[in-house]
Design a protein around this motif. Sequence first.
Motif, mmCIF file in Angstrom:
data_model
loop_
_atom_site.group_PDB
_atom_site.id
_atom_site.type_symbol
_atom_site.label_atom_id
_atom_site.label_comp_id
_atom_site.label_asym_id
_atom_site.label_seq_id
_atom_site.Cartn_x
_atom_site.Cartn_y
_atom_site.Cartn_z
ATOM 1 N N UNK A 64 70.314 46.034 23.278
ATOM 2 C CA UNK A 64 69.027 46.727 23.393
ATOM 3 C C UNK A 64 69.126 48.050 24.139
ATOM 4 N N UNK A 65 70.295 48.386 24.653
ATOM 5 C CA UNK A 65 70.457 49.642 25.399
ATOM 6 C C UNK A 65 70.072 50.828 24.531
ATOM 7 N N UNK A 66 69.283 51.726 25.105
ATOM 8 C CA UNK A 66 68.833 52.900 24.383
ATOM 9 C C UNK A 66 67.581 52.666 23.571
ATOM 10 N N UNK A 67 67.169 51.406 23.407
ATOM 11 C CA UNK A 67 65.960 51.105 22.627
ATOM 12 C C UNK A 67 64.863 50.486 23.488
ATOM 13 N N UNK A 68 65.255 49.706 24.486
ATOM 14 C CA UNK A 68 64.285 49.006 25.334
ATOM 15 C C UNK A 68 64.290 49.630 26.735
ATOM 16 N N UNK A 69 63.117 49.590 27.379
ATOM 17 C CA UNK A 69 62.984 50.093 28.741
ATOM 18 C C UNK A 69 62.179 49.090 29.563
ATOM 19 N N UNK A 76 50.037 46.896 40.332
ATOM 20 C CA UNK A 76 49.454 45.848 39.489
ATOM 21 C C UNK A 76 50.301 44.584 39.491
ATOM 22 N N UNK A 77 51.468 44.642 40.135
ATOM 23 C CA UNK A 77 52.394 43.506 40.152
ATOM 24 C C UNK A 77 52.659 43.010 38.732
ATOM 25 N N UNK A 78 52.953 43.964 37.864
ATOM 26 C CA UNK A 78 53.150 43.660 36.450
ATOM 27 C C UNK A 78 54.473 44.230 35.978
ATOM 28 N N UNK A 79 55.192 43.424 35.232
ATOM 29 C CA UNK A 79 56.472 43.803 34.635
ATOM 30 C C UNK A 79 56.236 44.158 33.176
ATOM 31 N N UNK A 80 56.925 45.196 32.698
ATOM 32 C CA UNK A 80 56.777 45.629 31.307
ATOM 33 C C UNK A 80 58.123 45.680 30.609
ATOM 34 N N UNK A 81 58.071 45.567 29.296
ATOM 35 C CA UNK A 81 59.240 45.834 28.467
ATOM 36 C C UNK A 81 58.760 46.660 27.287
ATOM 37 N N UNK A 82 59.172 47.915 27.281
ATOM 38 C CA UNK A 82 58.862 48.807 26.170
ATOM 39 C C UNK A 82 59.994 48.668 25.165
ATOM 40 N N UNK A 83 59.654 48.355 23.921
ATOM 41 C CA UNK A 83 60.651 48.135 22.887
ATOM 42 C C UNK A 83 60.435 49.138 21.760
ATOM 43 N N UNK A 84 61.414 49.988 21.525
ATOM 44 C CA UNK A 84 61.373 50.974 20.450
ATOM 45 C C UNK A 84 62.452 50.663 19.415
ATOM 46 N N UNK A 85 62.303 51.266 18.257
ATOM 47 C CA UNK A 85 63.275 51.072 17.171
ATOM 48 C C UNK A 85 63.562 49.592 16.957
ATOM 49 N N UNK A 86 62.515 48.816 16.876
ATOM 50 C CA UNK A 86 62.668 47.375 16.745
ATOM 51 C C UNK A 86 63.348 46.997 15.442
ATOM 52 N N UNK A 87 64.158 45.957 15.517
ATOM 53 C CA UNK A 87 64.909 45.462 14.368
ATOM 54 C C UNK A 87 64.558 43.993 14.153
ATOM 55 N N UNK A 88 64.733 43.495 12.942
ATOM 56 C CA UNK A 88 64.426 42.066 12.696
ATOM 57 C C UNK A 88 65.160 41.132 13.650
ATOM 58 N N UNK A 89 66.352 41.525 14.075
ATOM 59 C CA UNK A 89 67.103 40.647 14.987
ATOM 60 C C UNK A 89 66.525 40.625 16.394
ATOM 61 N N UNK A 90 65.516 41.437 16.666
ATOM 62 C CA UNK A 90 64.809 41.372 17.945
ATOM 63 C C UNK A 90 63.731 40.285 17.938
ATOM 64 N N UNK A 91 63.503 39.687 16.787
ATOM 65 C CA UNK A 91 62.513 38.620 16.684
ATOM 66 C C UNK A 91 62.884 37.460 17.581
#
Length: 125
Positions: A64-69, A76-91
């Motif tokens: 996921x390097x380069x695609x996820x942040x 807000x004590x909230x964790x995020x995962x930004x996912x770009x250029x998603x692929x079927x194998x990320x399911x």
Amino acid sequence: QVHLVESGGDSVQAGGSLRISCAASGYTHSTGSMVWFRQAPGKEREGVAVIYIGFGGTDYADSVKGRFTISRDNAKNTLYLRMDSLMPEDTAMYYCAAAPWVAIPWNNQREYKDWGQGTQVTVSS
């Protein structure tokens, strides 16, 4: 007691983007680790990304390097995962987890004692 609740999972087309969240109540540690894992049907749970509380260092799985942040909103004590250029194998079902220490290695599930219930991400081709 730490309570983690994930949200934001959805079905998206390949190449699309999505941001998932993890609301962390009761997590009052000034240091520690918060992480995203994922588990696809028939596969083992794998570490996706970690952020270290306090100094803010991050690390990612090679897949996921380069695609996820990964990021965290301290107010807000909230964790995020930004996912770009998603692929079927990320399911997968995506889970957040937390530990009050610096988890080493960060992708070892046994390092984390608090887990959320998961949010489903489905990527279609």
